[in-house]
Design a protein around this motif. Structure first.
Motif, mmCIF file in Angstrom:
data_model
loop_
_atom_site.group_PDB
_atom_site.id
_atom_site.type_symbol
_atom_site.label_atom_id
_atom_site.label_comp_id
_atom_site.label_asym_id
_atom_site.label_seq_id
_atom_site.Cartn_x
_atom_site.Cartn_y
_atom_site.Cartn_z
ATOM 1 N N ALA A 18 -12.412 41.574 1.822
ATOM 2 C CA ALA A 18 -11.271 40.665 1.879
ATOM 3 C C ALA A 18 -10.338 40.923 0.714
ATOM 4 O O ALA A 18 -10.787 41.089 -0.426
ATOM 5 C CB ALA A 18 -11.742 39.211 1.864
ATOM 6 N N VAL A 19 -9.043 40.962 1.003
ATOM 7 C CA VAL A 19 -7.993 41.007 -0.009
ATOM 8 C C VAL A 19 -7.259 39.677 0.064
ATOM 9 O O VAL A 19 -6.847 39.248 1.149
ATOM 10 C CB VAL A 19 -7.003 42.168 0.240
ATOM 11 C CG1 VAL A 19 -5.869 42.127 -0.776
ATOM 12 C CG2 VAL A 19 -7.722 43.500 0.199
ATOM 13 N N ILE A 20 -7.089 39.017 -1.076
ATOM 14 C CA ILE A 20 -6.453 37.705 -1.092
ATOM 15 C C ILE A 20 -5.210 37.758 -1.979
ATOM 16 O O ILE A 20 -5.289 38.111 -3.151
ATOM 17 C CB ILE A 20 -7.396 36.607 -1.619
ATOM 18 C CG1 ILE A 20 -8.760 36.680 -0.915
ATOM 19 C CG2 ILE A 20 -6.747 35.247 -1.445
ATOM 20 C CD1 ILE A 20 -8.733 36.378 0.553
ATOM 21 N N VAL A 21 -4.065 37.392 -1.408
ATOM 22 C CA VAL A 21 -2.807 37.310 -2.146
ATOM 23 C C VAL A 21 -2.661 35.875 -2.636
ATOM 24 O O VAL A 21 -2.565 34.939 -1.839
ATOM 25 C CB VAL A 21 -1.619 37.705 -1.251
ATOM 26 C CG1 VAL A 21 -0.317 37.639 -2.043
ATOM 27 C CG2 VAL A 21 -1.826 39.097 -0.666
ATOM 28 N N LEU A 46 -2.174 38.986 -7.303
ATOM 29 C CA LEU A 46 -1.370 37.856 -7.758
ATOM 30 C C LEU A 46 0.119 38.107 -7.538
ATOM 31 O O LEU A 46 0.587 39.239 -7.602
ATOM 32 C CB LEU A 46 -1.636 37.578 -9.235
ATOM 33 C CG LEU A 46 -3.073 37.206 -9.609
ATOM 34 C CD1 LEU A 46 -3.199 37.028 -11.122
ATOM 35 C CD2 LEU A 46 -3.515 35.932 -8.891
ATOM 36 N N TYR A 47 0.869 37.024 -7.291
ATOM 37 C CA TYR A 47 2.321 37.130 -7.121
ATOM 38 C C TYR A 47 3.000 35.881 -7.685
ATOM 39 O O TYR A 47 2.356 34.850 -7.910
ATOM 40 C CB TYR A 47 2.683 37.304 -5.642
ATOM 41 C CG TYR A 47 2.595 36.037 -4.827
ATOM 42 C CD1 TYR A 47 3.737 35.300 -4.510
ATOM 43 C CD2 TYR A 47 1.363 35.550 -4.380
ATOM 44 C CE1 TYR A 47 3.655 34.127 -3.776
ATOM 45 C CE2 TYR A 47 1.278 34.387 -3.645
ATOM 46 C CZ TYR A 47 2.424 33.674 -3.344
ATOM 47 O OH TYR A 47 2.335 32.509 -2.616
ATOM 48 N N ASP A 48 4.300 35.972 -7.924
ATOM 49 C CA ASP A 48 5.114 34.860 -8.419
ATOM 50 C C ASP A 48 5.703 34.133 -7.222
ATOM 51 O O ASP A 48 6.587 34.639 -6.549
ATOM 52 C CB ASP A 48 6.231 35.397 -9.322
ATOM 53 C CG ASP A 48 7.070 34.290 -9.945
ATOM 54 O OD1 ASP A 48 7.148 33.189 -9.363
ATOM 55 O OD2 ASP A 48 7.678 34.535 -11.002
ATOM 56 N N ARG A 49 5.210 32.911 -6.948
ATOM 57 C CA ARG A 49 5.647 32.229 -5.729
ATOM 58 C C ARG A 49 7.089 31.725 -5.815
ATOM 59 O O ARG A 49 7.686 31.392 -4.797
ATOM 60 C CB ARG A 49 4.694 31.103 -5.372
ATOM 61 C CG ARG A 49 4.705 29.891 -6.223
ATOM 62 C CD ARG A 49 3.947 28.755 -5.517
ATOM 63 N NE ARG A 49 2.741 28.323 -6.223
ATOM 64 C CZ ARG A 49 1.778 27.619 -5.643
ATOM 65 N NH1 ARG A 49 1.879 27.280 -4.391
ATOM 66 N NH2 ARG A 49 0.710 27.253 -6.318
ATOM 67 N N GLY A 50 7.650 31.687 -7.009
ATOM 68 C CA GLY A 50 9.054 31.302 -7.143
ATOM 69 C C GLY A 50 10.012 32.438 -6.842
ATOM 70 O O GLY A 50 11.174 32.198 -6.486
ATOM 71 N N ARG A 51 9.564 33.703 -6.980
ATOM 72 C CA ARG A 51 10.468 34.846 -6.805
ATOM 73 C C ARG A 51 10.021 35.816 -5.715
ATOM 74 O O ARG A 51 10.828 36.611 -5.226
ATOM 75 C CB ARG A 51 10.580 35.621 -8.133
ATOM 76 C CG ARG A 51 11.209 34.839 -9.268
ATOM 77 C CD ARG A 51 11.451 35.693 -10.485
ATOM 78 N NE ARG A 51 10.215 36.242 -11.040
ATOM 79 C CZ ARG A 51 9.846 37.512 -10.935
ATOM 80 N NH1 ARG A 51 10.606 38.374 -10.299
ATOM 81 N NH2 ARG A 51 8.702 37.916 -11.472
ATOM 82 N N ASP A 95 7.838 36.778 -1.975
ATOM 83 C CA ASP A 95 7.492 36.267 -0.648
ATOM 84 C C ASP A 95 6.064 36.674 -0.305
ATOM 85 O O ASP A 95 5.779 37.849 -0.087
ATOM 86 C CB ASP A 95 8.479 36.820 0.385
ATOM 87 C CG ASP A 95 8.235 36.282 1.789
ATOM 88 O OD1 ASP A 95 7.196 35.652 2.016
ATOM 89 O OD2 ASP A 95 9.101 36.502 2.648
ATOM 90 N N ARG A 96 5.171 35.694 -0.235
ATOM 91 C CA ARG A 96 3.764 36.018 0.013
ATOM 92 C C ARG A 96 3.571 36.586 1.421
ATOM 93 O O ARG A 96 2.709 37.429 1.631
ATOM 94 C CB ARG A 96 2.876 34.797 -0.187
ATOM 95 C CG ARG A 96 3.033 33.717 0.878
ATOM 96 C CD ARG A 96 2.085 32.568 0.634
ATOM 97 N NE ARG A 96 2.113 31.616 1.743
ATOM 98 C CZ ARG A 96 1.351 30.531 1.804
ATOM 99 N NH1 ARG A 96 0.514 30.257 0.817
ATOM 100 N NH2 ARG A 96 1.425 29.714 2.832
#
Length: 327
Positions: free
Chosen positions: A94-97, A119-124, A126-127
């Motif tokens: 499993a890969v989890i964003v 990990l990603y920046d949810r303010g900038r 798009d998941r």
């Protein structure tokens, strides 16, 4: 197509995998709410939230060849852990964003369950775009957090249990308050109650400032939240209700309820003091609505979900301290 048969099939696949959580009660909560309060503690489910139900349902429904190639999901933490554990149980990867501001406990637990975390920046960022790109590059199957039929079906098994337990108690009419993000749990429970306990009315509950579902139910139009981060109730912060979930909620649910973060923290403390349950802020909003918004409810009894208990220790301490200082 989403219907009760899909939920019943999911229940059969979940048999022996998901925990059947009880309905709990406390005379102290009843007194505070002014009516009988029955709590469905999905914080006691595997990985600490109802999300395991939908994750196992979705993975167990995949063709073995697709499942063997691995899955990908995007989540602030509860769906992440559910998918990670379901993948491990099926012997796949499993890969989890996950958003970088997700509670550290949820990120660490997801990794500990064997998933790769991106990990990603949810303010900038798009998941959805990140998830779709990685799925294509690696040949992974995307397991959406709420807008996926088999996920909704898995969450709907919660509603089958509620319907059965309420029938056993002889209660045929009540509001069922559900912590609501994208609407997977809410719509699943609503479908189950429609079939098995039509006198139970499901009502979504959201935190103030992230009440996209309540607004959509009131106006008939979906308007995304102005903010996508920054609230304590991270587990149920989504841009808007899903394309699959909203029509179900629009057809079956009563008006949405909105609570303040302070009320969610207070409900966390009450759940711990009265039922010995650990709830996270997003998982406590339904209880908060029952305790502090009784004038918006109908009937002598109310059912509430505590949808998750994956809270960082500092936030839990904050909730208990606020309760202590208040009284």
């Amino acid at each position: 197509m989403m219907d009760i048969d899909r939920i019943r099939a999911a229940r059969a696949r979940l048999n022996g995998q998901a925990r059947r959580t009880p309905l709990l009660s406390s005379p102290f909560l009843d007194e505070l709410a002014g009516r009988r309060v029955l709590v469905k503690p999905e914080c006691l489910q595997h990985t600490g939230s109802f999300k395991f139900r939908g994750a196992w349902s979705a993975l167990s429904a995949l063709e073995p060849e697709r499942r063997a190639r691995g899955v990908i999901a995007f989540s602030s933490g509860n769906h992440a852990q559910g998918v990670a554990l379901a993948a491990r149980g099926h012997g796949t990867s499993a890969v989890i964003v996950m958003p970088s501001d997700a509670p550290r406990l949820k990120i660490e637990n997801t990794r500990a369950l064997g998933a790769e975390v991106v990990l990603y920046d949810r303010g900038r960022e798009d998941r959805d775009e990140i998830g779709a790109r990685l799925a294509e590059e690696r040949g992974l199957t995307l397991v959406k957090p709420f807008d996926e039929p088999e996920v909704i079906a898995g969450q709907g098994t919660t509603g089958l249990e509620i319907a059965e337990d309420m029938m056993a108690l002889g209660i045929t009419r009540a509001d069922v308050l559900v912590c609501c993000g994208g609407g997977g749990l809410t719509s699943g429970i609503a479908l189950a109650c429609e079939a098995e306990a039509p006198g139970l009315r499901v009502r979504p509950v959201e935190p103030e400032g992230f009440d996209d579902t309540a607004r959509a139910l009131a106006t008939g139009e979906v308007t995304p939240n102005a903010r996508l981060s920054g609230g304590l109730c991270d587990a149920i912060i989504t841009p808007a209700p899903g394309k699959l979930t909203f029509p179900i909620m629009q057809r079956l649910c009563g008006p949405g309820l909105v609570v303040r973060e302070e009320e969610a923290l207070s409900a966390m403390a009450e759940a711990f003091l009265r039922l010995k349950l650990v709830a996270e802020p997003g998982g406590a909003v339904a209880l908060a609505a029952a305790l502090y918004h009784g004038e918006e409810l109908e009937g002598d009894a109310v059912v509430v979900t505590i949808s998750g208990g994956n809270v960082d220790p500092a936030i839990f301490a904050q909730a208990l301290a606020a309760r202590s200082n208040a009284g």
